[in-house]
Structure formats: structure tokens, C-alpha cells
Design a protein around this motif. Structure first.
Motif, PDB file in Angstrom:
ATOM      1  N   LEU A  83       0.772  -1.313  -0.052  1.00 12.89           N
ATOM      2  CA  LEU A  83      -0.006  -0.023  -0.103  1.00 12.89           C
ATOM      3  C   LEU A  83       0.868   1.335  -0.001  1.00 12.89           C
ATOM      4  N   ALA A  84       0.392   2.011  -0.612  1.00 13.98           N
ATOM      5  CA  ALA A  84       1.133   3.444  -0.406  1.00 13.98           C
ATOM      6  C   ALA A  84       0.700   4.137   1.031  1.00 13.98           C
ATOM      7  N   PRO A  85       1.931   4.646   1.494  1.00 12.19           N
ATOM      8  CA  PRO A  85       1.918   5.288   2.971  1.00 12.19           C
ATOM      9  C   PRO A  85       0.804   5.890   3.552  1.00 12.19           C
ATOM     10  N   GLN A  86      -0.013   6.611   2.558  1.00  9.28           N
ATOM     11  CA  GLN A  86      -1.293   7.248   3.020  1.00  9.28           C
ATOM     12  C   GLN A  86      -2.455   6.240   3.080  1.00  9.28           C
ATOM     13  N   GLU A  87      -2.223   5.160   2.369  1.00 11.06           N
ATOM     14  CA  GLU A  87      -3.488   4.278   2.198  1.00 11.06           C
ATOM     15  C   GLU A  87      -3.483   3.216   3.526  1.00 11.06           C
ATOM     16  N   ARG A  88      -2.434   3.314   4.150  1.00 13.35           N
ATOM     17  CA  ARG A  88      -2.284   2.506   5.619  1.00 13.35           C
ATOM     18  C   ARG A  88      -3.279   2.739   6.712  1.00 13.35           C
ATOM     19  N   SER A  89      -4.142   1.905   7.151  1.00 14.76           N
ATOM     20  CA  SER A  89      -5.117   2.368   8.338  1.00 14.76           C
ATOM     21  C   SER A  89      -4.530   1.937   9.565  1.00 14.76           C
ATOM     22  N   MET A  90      -3.447   0.892   9.561  1.00  5.23           N
ATOM     23  CA  MET A  90      -2.916   0.561  10.656  1.00  5.23           C
ATOM     24  C   MET A  90      -1.377   0.528  10.560  1.00  5.23           C
ATOM     25  N   ILE A  91      -0.626   0.891  11.459  1.00  3.86           N
ATOM     26  CA  ILE A  91       1.044   0.823  11.285  1.00  3.86           C
ATOM     27  C   ILE A  91       1.496   0.100  12.540  1.00  3.86           C
ATOM     28  N   LEU A  92       2.829  -0.471  12.446  1.00  2.30           N
ATOM     29  CA  LEU A  92       3.364  -0.826  13.953  1.00  2.30           C
ATOM     30  C   LEU A  92       4.363   0.382  14.241  1.00  2.30           C
ATOM     31  N   VAL A  93       4.318   0.741  15.467  1.00  2.00           N
ATOM     32  CA  VAL A  93       5.103   1.774  15.862  1.00  2.00           C
ATOM     33  C   VAL A  93       5.755   1.326  17.340  1.00  2.00           C
ATOM     34  N   ASP A  94       7.077   1.876  17.429  1.00  3.74           N
ATOM     35  CA  ASP A  94       7.871   1.763  18.697  1.00  3.74           C
ATOM     36  C   ASP A  94       7.001   2.500  19.659  1.00  3.74           C
ATOM     37  N   ALA A  95       6.658   1.677  20.871  1.00  3.96           N
ATOM     38  CA  ALA A  95       5.778   2.191  21.902  1.00  3.96           C
ATOM     39  C   ALA A  95       6.371   3.502  22.588  1.00  3.96           C
ATOM     40  N   ALA A  96       7.705   3.368  22.705  1.00  2.00           N
ATOM     41  CA  ALA A  96       8.461   4.540  23.651  1.00  2.00           C
ATOM     42  C   ALA A  96       8.281   5.925  22.476  1.00  2.00           C
ATOM     43  N   SER A  97       8.685   5.779  21.296  1.00  2.00           N
ATOM     44  CA  SER A  97       8.991   6.681  20.460  1.00  2.00           C
ATOM     45  C   SER A  97       7.944   7.190  19.631  1.00  2.00           C
ATOM     46  N   GLY A  98       7.003   6.262  19.383  1.00  2.76           N
ATOM     47  CA  GLY A  98       5.928   6.602  18.344  1.00  2.76           C
ATOM     48  C   GLY A  98       6.354   6.374  16.656  1.00  2.76           C
ATOM     49  N   GLU A  99       7.646   6.196  16.665  1.00  4.54           N
ATOM     50  CA  GLU A  99       8.100   5.901  15.232  1.00  4.54           C
ATOM     51  C   GLU A  99       7.590   4.753  14.868  1.00  4.54           C
ATOM     52  N   GLU A 100       7.364   4.911  13.277  1.00  5.65           N
ATOM     53  CA  GLU A 100       6.863   3.636  12.473  1.00  5.65           C
ATOM     54  C   GLU A 100       8.026   2.691  12.606  1.00  5.65           C
ATOM     55  N   VAL A 101       7.970   1.291  12.601  1.00  3.92           N
ATOM     56  CA  VAL A 101       9.023   0.252  12.510  1.00  3.92           C
ATOM     57  C   VAL A 101       8.565  -0.317  11.395  1.00  3.92           C
ATOM     58  N   GLU A 102       9.567  -1.108  10.816  1.00  4.72           N
ATOM     59  CA  GLU A 102       9.400  -1.838   9.504  1.00  4.72           C
ATOM     60  C   GLU A 102       9.712  -3.442   9.801  1.00  4.72           C
ATOM     61  N   PRO A 103       8.725  -4.243  10.530  1.00  9.60           N
ATOM     62  CA  PRO A 103       9.354  -5.543  10.915  1.00  9.60           C
ATOM     63  C   PRO A 103       9.811  -6.482   9.632  1.00  9.60           C
ATOM     64  N   VAL A 104      10.850  -7.269   9.993  1.00 12.68           N
ATOM     65  CA  VAL A 104      11.234  -8.327   9.015  1.00 12.68           C
ATOM     66  C   VAL A 104      11.537  -9.456   9.910  1.00 12.68           C
ATOM     67  N   LEU A 105      11.331 -10.460   9.129  1.00 14.12           N
ATOM     68  CA  LEU A 105      11.619 -11.992   9.776  1.00 14.12           C
ATOM     69  C   LEU A 105      13.084 -12.337   9.484  1.00 14.12           C
ATOM     70  N   VAL A 106      13.920 -12.583  10.517  1.00 10.93           N
ATOM     71  CA  VAL A 106      15.182 -12.869  10.361  1.00 10.93           C
ATOM     72  C   VAL A 106      15.667 -14.198  11.219  1.00 10.93           C
ATOM     73  N   ASP A 107      16.841 -14.672  10.563  1.00 14.03           N
ATOM     74  CA  ASP A 107      17.253 -15.972  11.363  1.00 14.03           C
ATOM     75  C   ASP A 107      17.851 -15.522  12.660  1.00 14.03           C
ATOM     76  N   ALA A 108      17.373 -16.275  13.706  1.00 14.39           N
ATOM     77  CA  ALA A 108      17.939 -15.621  15.242  1.00 14.39           C
ATOM     78  C   ALA A 108      19.421 -16.026  15.299  1.00 14.39           C
ATOM     79  N   ARG A 109      19.932 -16.822  14.641  1.00  9.39           N
ATOM     80  CA  ARG A 109      21.443 -17.227  14.807  1.00  9.39           C
ATOM     81  C   ARG A 109      22.244 -16.191  14.199  1.00  9.39           C
ATOM     82  N   THR A 110      21.856 -15.933  12.837  1.00 10.86           N
ATOM     83  CA  THR A 110      22.789 -15.053  11.893  1.00 10.86           C
ATOM     84  C   THR A 110      22.271 -13.467  11.761  1.00 10.86           C
ATOM     85  N   GLY A 111      20.961 -13.204  12.051  1.00 11.57           N
ATOM     86  CA  GLY A 111      20.554 -11.939  11.766  1.00 11.57           C
ATOM     87  C   GLY A 111      19.958 -11.758  10.342  1.00 11.57           C
ATOM     88  N   ARG A 112      20.137 -12.683   9.703  1.00 13.97           N
ATOM     89  CA  ARG A 112      19.891 -12.467   8.132  1.00 13.97           C
ATOM     90  C   ARG A 112      18.481 -12.483   7.777  1.00 13.97           C
TER      91      ARG A 112
END
Length: 172
Positions: free
Chosen positions: A105-134
């Protein structure tokens, strides 16, 4: 409710997971539970879901040990639905599904975003390998393989897929 899992998929974790959480209302109820909703009327009002459908979905979520039904009032008896540890462990899956949807979606079309609870900044979740961080979004670098409990058919499937990948690599 009859199982939608094909006999040959019973050992596949994707098939068994879809049996638990693959239904439209189930994901929305879980999302509301992650937002702190616990009571029947809260789910019903927020989701605009019929009483019978909500009752059925909540029963299934309790039976699957994703929610726990707890008495919070005696007279009249009233219950709340609280996430279990197993249910809470689904949060990264829900977050990943929402992130996938927002990525298309374009940013203006997003009705819900994930933010850092402390800063309110939007975060971009990614799924990574716990061992390597890749990041795991590279389908060439990370592939499925037969696990220790795999049947002969499952082992055969992944052996053949491995051979095919090797064949493609030899021609490149």
C-alpha cells in the motif's frame, strides 16, 4: 467442523497452522486480543461479527489453546478470553501479515501501522534468522527441507527439490 487438511499434508506445519488460524475471523479476533480486547461484547462490537460466529470462533480458539476462557463475574456468570502463551506466540505472525499488507500500500493508504511504543516511530518488521540476523525473505538462500519427523514421502519431496535446485545452480 470437518478438517480441511488433505491427508498427505497432515505432517506439514503450514497445513496444521492454517487449520488453527487460517480462518478470516480467527485472525481478526486474535488481532483484537493482541490490542487488549478480552470480552465477548468488545470483540463483537469492534468486529461487527454475529453472535453465533463469534461464539464458534472463540470456542475453537479456546479448544486450540490460543485463548483461555476465564470467569470474571459470578452473577450473572461472565467470561473473558485471554491469550495463552501459545496464543501470544502468534503475535510475530500477525505482525508479519500486517506488514506484508502494508508493504503493498502507499503510505497514505495504511490504516494501521506498527510503531515503537516509546518513541511512536513507525517500525518495519522483518523476519530474520535468530542465529545470523539475516532476513529470511531470500528464497534462494533459505529453503525448506525435511525435518527429523518427516515421512518417506516428505523426505522424497525435499530430496527431489534439492536436486532440482542443484540442477538450476549448475546451469547458471
Amino acid at each position: 467442523m470437518p478438517s480441511r487438511i488433505r491427508l498427505e499434508d497432515r505432517e506439514c506445519p503450514l497445513s496444521t497452522t492454517a487449520q488453527h488460524v487460517g480462518e478470516w475471523w480467527t485472525l481478526l479476533i486474535l488481532h483484537d486480543a493482541f490490542d487488549g480486547y478480552t470480552r465477548f461484547d468488545q470483540f463483537q462490537q469492534n468486529l461487527n461479527i454475529s453472535t453465533s460466529m463469534l461464539t464458534a470462533r472463540l470456542k475453537t480458539l479456546v479448544a486450540d489453546d490460543l485463548l483461555e476462557r476465564r470467569l470474571y463475574q459470578d452473577k450473572p456468570a461472565r467470561y473473558e478470553y485471554v491469550l495463552t502463551e501459545r496464543g501470544r506466540s502468534l503475535r510475530p505472525v500477525i505482525v508479519a501479515l500486517a506488514a506484508w499488507g502494508n508493504r503493498h500500500l502507499a503510505p497514505q493508504e495504511r490504516s494501521m501501522i506498527l510503531v515503537d511504543a516509546a518513541s511512536g516511530e513507525e517500525v518495519e518488521p522483518v523476519l530474520v534468522d535468530a542465529r545470523t540476523g539475516r532476513p529470511l525473505d531470500d528464497s534462494e538462500a533459505f529453503v525448506f527441507a525435511a525435518g527429523p519427523a518427516a515421512s518417506t514421502a516428505m523426505r522424497s519431496r525435499y530430496t527431489e527439490l534439492h536436486r532440482q535446485r542443484l540442477g538450476r545452480a549448475d546451469t547458471q
